[in-house]
Scaffold this motif. Structure first.
Motif, mmCIF file in Angstrom:
data_model
loop_
_atom_site.group_PDB
_atom_site.id
_atom_site.type_symbol
_atom_site.label_atom_id
_atom_site.label_comp_id
_atom_site.label_asym_id
_atom_site.label_seq_id
_atom_site.Cartn_x
_atom_site.Cartn_y
_atom_site.Cartn_z
ATOM 1 N N PHE A 199 51.756 -47.432 -28.593
ATOM 2 C CA PHE A 199 52.934 -46.867 -29.233
ATOM 3 C C PHE A 199 54.191 -47.399 -28.550
ATOM 4 O O PHE A 199 54.267 -47.430 -27.314
ATOM 5 N N TYR A 247 62.928 -38.668 -27.429
ATOM 6 C CA TYR A 247 62.195 -39.908 -27.614
ATOM 7 C C TYR A 247 61.586 -39.950 -29.010
ATOM 8 O O TYR A 247 60.908 -39.019 -29.427
ATOM 9 N N PHE A 262 58.941 -42.012 -31.406
ATOM 10 C CA PHE A 262 57.806 -42.918 -31.304
ATOM 11 C C PHE A 262 57.539 -43.625 -32.620
ATOM 12 O O PHE A 262 57.847 -43.123 -33.703
ATOM 13 N N GLY A 263 56.929 -44.795 -32.506
ATOM 14 C CA GLY A 263 56.449 -45.518 -33.669
ATOM 15 C C GLY A 263 55.098 -44.999 -34.111
ATOM 16 O O GLY A 263 54.555 -44.053 -33.529
ATOM 17 N N THR A 264 54.545 -45.625 -35.140
ATOM 18 C CA THR A 264 53.292 -45.159 -35.732
ATOM 19 C C THR A 264 52.060 -45.682 -35.008
ATOM 20 O O THR A 264 50.963 -45.214 -35.261
ATOM 21 N N GLY A 265 52.235 -46.641 -34.112
ATOM 22 C CA GLY A 265 51.107 -47.126 -33.330
ATOM 23 C C GLY A 265 50.443 -48.355 -33.901
ATOM 24 O O GLY A 265 50.430 -48.572 -35.123
ATOM 25 N N ALA A 318 40.787 -39.425 -27.493
ATOM 26 C CA ALA A 318 40.594 -38.128 -26.831
ATOM 27 C C ALA A 318 41.378 -38.001 -25.518
ATOM 28 O O ALA A 318 41.056 -37.143 -24.686
ATOM 29 N N GLU A 319 42.378 -38.863 -25.322
ATOM 30 C CA GLU A 319 43.241 -38.752 -24.149
ATOM 31 C C GLU A 319 44.699 -38.751 -24.588
ATOM 32 O O GLU A 319 45.025 -39.163 -25.707
ATOM 33 N N GLY A 320 45.568 -38.306 -23.691
ATOM 34 C CA GLY A 320 46.987 -38.406 -23.989
ATOM 35 C C GLY A 320 47.493 -39.817 -23.767
ATOM 36 O O GLY A 320 46.877 -40.597 -23.051
ATOM 37 N N PRO A 321 48.610 -40.187 -24.394
ATOM 38 C CA PRO A 321 49.205 -41.507 -24.161
ATOM 39 C C PRO A 321 49.604 -41.659 -22.696
ATOM 40 O O PRO A 321 50.006 -40.690 -22.050
ATOM 41 N N PHE A 357 51.902 -44.103 -19.934
ATOM 42 C CA PHE A 357 53.041 -45.012 -19.857
ATOM 43 C C PHE A 357 52.614 -46.396 -19.357
ATOM 44 O O PHE A 357 51.818 -46.523 -18.434
ATOM 45 N N LYS A 411 47.140 -45.535 -25.605
ATOM 46 C CA LYS A 411 46.381 -44.310 -25.819
ATOM 47 C C LYS A 411 44.920 -44.633 -26.129
ATOM 48 O O LYS A 411 44.616 -45.358 -27.071
ATOM 49 N N LEU A 426 60.198 -47.775 -24.481
ATOM 50 C CA LEU A 426 58.999 -47.630 -23.659
ATOM 51 C C LEU A 426 57.774 -47.993 -24.490
ATOM 52 O O LEU A 426 57.770 -47.855 -25.715
ATOM 53 N N TYR A 461 53.565 -47.196 -24.644
ATOM 54 C CA TYR A 461 52.501 -46.320 -24.197
ATOM 55 C C TYR A 461 51.179 -46.829 -24.751
ATOM 56 O O TYR A 461 51.119 -47.399 -25.839
#
Lengths: 116, 112
Positions: free
Chosen positions: B89, B100, B102-105, B41-44, B46, B38, B34, B36
């Protein structure tokens, strides 16, 4: 309001204190997750849960405790906060993606925790 | 041991051009991937996903490619828009679980 909410959004505490971050979702999703976001590490999974009373450790569970007595709530507790737990914490719940069949995580807005 | 890696911490692209974000993984036991986005100041949120049995999935301006032999995933955004500026991400679901990783972004900046 429908969705996933986290509280508090911002918290400053001291080393050794207990802190609880709250997470509430209104979709009745079975799965819930806690991640922490740190520079250079991305999002790391702390704990996750498949249903009420079912929880599992993620990648970085040490120093954290979770519970899931109700489907909609998934609180994360730091029993004795340390400076290394200063981070942004994200709660998420999951739902199947119609296109691919994957369970898609929906995240809350995050809780920024500072441990002095 | 980072199982999902995003080796480029940042990327700058001109508006209207293609943005390509990359992700590598080391575990063959992932069955879904997947992406994402981001904002601060917000959540990731999809974006798009792909099953491990497919090699491509499209949704509007976003296309995800999966190269299983290379254990490589990429997200193409065409055309890129200033509103696409965010941290992206990639994430992988461990087969048989709902876990899940996740990668480092990668921070994408689309220049107007």
């Amino acid at each position: 309001d429908a969705g996933i909410t986290q509280s508090p959004r911002y918290k400053i505490t001291e080393t050794g204190r207990q802190v609880t971050l709250m997470c509430h979702q209104t979709w009745s999703h079975s799965y819930m997750f806690w991640y922490r976001q740190d520079l250079g590490h991305g999002l790391r999974l702390i704990y996750y849960s498949a249903a009420a009373d079912i929880t599992d450790k993620g990648e970085v569970p040490d120093g954290y405790v979770v519970s899931r007595s109700k489907t909609e709530n998934f609180p994360l507790t730091l029993e004795s906060a340390t400076r290394s737990q200063t981070s942004v914490y994200f709660c998420a719940s999951s739902d199947p993606d119609r296109l691919s069949g994957a369970n898609v995580l929906t995240f809350g807005a995050g809780s920024r925790l500072t441990v002095l | 041991d980072q199982q999902v890696k995003q080796n480029s911490p940042s990327l700058s692209v001109q508006e209207g051009r293609i943005s390509i974000l990359n992700c590598d993984y080391t575990n063959s036991m992932f069955d879904y991937f997947l992406w994402y986005k981001k904002y601060p100041a917000e959540g990731p949120t999809f974006l798009i996903s792909i099953s491990s049995i497919k090699d491509k999935n499209e949704d509007g301006r976003f296309t995800v490619f999966l190269n299983k032999s290379a254990k490589h995933l990429s997200l193409h955004i065409v055309p890129s828009q200033p509103g696409d500026s965010a941290v992206y991400f990639c994430a992988a679901k461990v087969s048989g679980t709902y876990k899940y990783i996740f990668g480092t972004g990668t921070r994408l900046k689309v220049l107007a």
